[in-house]
Design a protein around this motif. Structure first.
Motif, PDB file in Angstrom:
ATOM      1  N   ASP A   1       0.835  -1.188   0.000  1.00 56.19           N
ATOM      2  CA  ASP A   1       0.000   0.000   0.000  1.00 56.19           C
ATOM      3  C   ASP A   1       0.877   1.248   0.000  1.00 56.19           C
TER       4      ASP A   1
ATOM      5  N   LEU B   1       0.312   4.015   1.720  1.00 61.26           N
ATOM      6  CA  LEU B   1       0.397   4.623   3.043  1.00 61.26           C
ATOM      7  C   LEU B   1       0.231   3.552   4.118  1.00 61.26           C
TER       8      LEU B   1
ATOM      9  N   LEU C   1       0.402   2.702   8.390  1.00 55.91           N
ATOM     10  CA  LEU C   1       0.374   3.274   9.731  1.00 55.91           C
ATOM     11  C   LEU C   1       1.495   2.673  10.567  1.00 55.91           C
TER      12      LEU C   1
ATOM     13  N   ALA D   1      -7.823   5.070  11.113  1.00 54.50           N
ATOM     14  CA  ALA D   1      -7.017   4.881   9.902  1.00 54.50           C
ATOM     15  C   ALA D   1      -7.707   3.921   8.940  1.00 54.50           C
TER      16      ALA D   1
ATOM     17  N   ILE E   1      -6.687   2.942   5.231  1.00 57.36           N
ATOM     18  CA  ILE E   1      -5.358   2.412   5.543  1.00 57.36           C
ATOM     19  C   ILE E   1      -5.515   1.003   6.094  1.00 57.36           C
TER      20      ILE E   1
ATOM     21  N   SER F   1       6.122   3.169  -0.730  1.00 57.47           N
ATOM     22  CA  SER F   1       5.248   3.339   0.425  1.00 57.47           C
ATOM     23  C   SER F   1       5.804   4.385   1.374  1.00 57.47           C
TER      24      SER F   1
ATOM     25  N   VAL G   1      -4.053  11.490   4.628  1.00 57.81           N
ATOM     26  CA  VAL G   1      -4.655  10.696   3.555  1.00 57.81           C
ATOM     27  C   VAL G   1      -5.123  11.602   2.417  1.00 57.81           C
TER      28      VAL G   1
END
Length: 299
Positions: free
Chosen positions: A2, A4, A6, A42, A47, A263, A278
């Motif tokens: 992905d 983004l 966390l 998130a 996310i 990423s 985001v």
């Protein structure tokens, strides 16, 4: 991967710019429910990946996700190991044998213990490495872990020792036992890429500090530029905001201009912070999100 991810530094009082902020965050996230609230915020923003240490509190998060599969149907963890303080604290509290028992994998306890004993007795480093990985992965049983990282505290120590084979051992075990891609976190990206080349690890996933002001970048900004332009690895940028020294839009616009970054891992402690990050990422990388506003396409 992905676009983004966390991260979890904020949950455990880690802030490389301010000790005061770090203490405040540690107090705020004393309860695991507070961590889960941020994860849920998130998740609501699309996310789906949590890049986390193997801190004992993460085991509670993993238990929560495992207990609610309908709520997190596509959630995945990127474990980063080892969490060195956990081992030191366990030995202090339980003693060496008690700590060993606590961290050994559930399945094949005797086999694991024998493997560890034989490894120590014969200086079989590969056996020790695989045992420690299996112990760390115990908390993620039944969960999706497509990438497993070796933490920078070990990566950079191995770099200093010149222990090339250890990287291959880790990569081979992660692939064969867990069907996952090996990842490496480092404070010295140029040096690590040289060593991984020697270990025969092609197109490795590497997470390193990459930011506009060169905050905590070891090896020189020019060497990082050369590495990113080479296309020799799959970069995950961390410390992109330099612990708050760079405004989010400025930081992410600079990251967008760098070649090949797949990423970005970021820490957030509120739904507002998550949403603002985001929104900027969606604006800068609209091609990632054309399918659904509720999720992030794989890079």
């Amino acid at each position: 991967m992905d676009r983004l991810l966390l991260g979890d530094n904020q949950f455990f009082g880690v802030n490389h710019m301010s000790e005061e902020k770090a203490r405040a965050q540690a107090v705020r996230f004393q309860e695991t429910s507070a961590i889960i609230d941020v994860i849920d915020a998130a998740y609501a923003e699309g996310i789906r990946t949590f890049m986390c240490t193997t801190h004992e509190r993460i085991a509670e998060v993993a238990d929560h996700v495992r207990a609610h599969p309908e709520r997190y149907p596509d959630y995945q963890f990127y474990p980063c190991m080892p969490y060195a303080h956990k081992y030191a604290n366990a030995v202090s509290e339980y003693g060496m044998l008690g700590a060993l028992k606590a961290f050994l994998p559930d399945e094949g306890l005797l086999n694991a213990a024998m493997r560890g004993g034989k490894s120590i007795a014969t200086k079989d480093i590969e056996g020790i490495i695989t045992l420690l990985v299996d112990a760390e992965m115990k908390m993620f049983r039944g969960l999706s872990t497509p990438v497993i990282f070796l933490q920078n505290v070990v990566v950079d120590l191995l770099l200093g020792l010149g222990f090339v084979d250890a990287f291959r051992m880790f990569a081979d075990h992660v692939r064969s036992r867990y069907g996952a891609e090996p990842g490496f976190i480092t404070m010295n990206l140029p040096r690590l890429l040289q060593i991984l080349d020697r270990a025969g690890i092609e197109q490795p996933i590497v997470s390193s500090n990459i930011n506009k002001i060169g905050f905590r970048v070891s090896g020189g900004a020019e060497a990082y530029d050369t590495a990113l332009a080479s296309g020799r690895f799959r970069p995950i940028a961390m410390s992109v905001f330099a612990s708050g020294a760079i405004p989010p839009r400025e930081a992410l616009e600079w990251i967008h201009e760098q070649p090949g970054i797949e990423s970005i891992v970021f820490g957030a402690s509120s739904a507002t912070h998550i949403k603002s990050t985001v929104d900027i990422v969606r604006e800068l990388w609209p091609e990632d999100h054309a399918v659904s506003a509720a999720g992030f396409a794989r890079a």
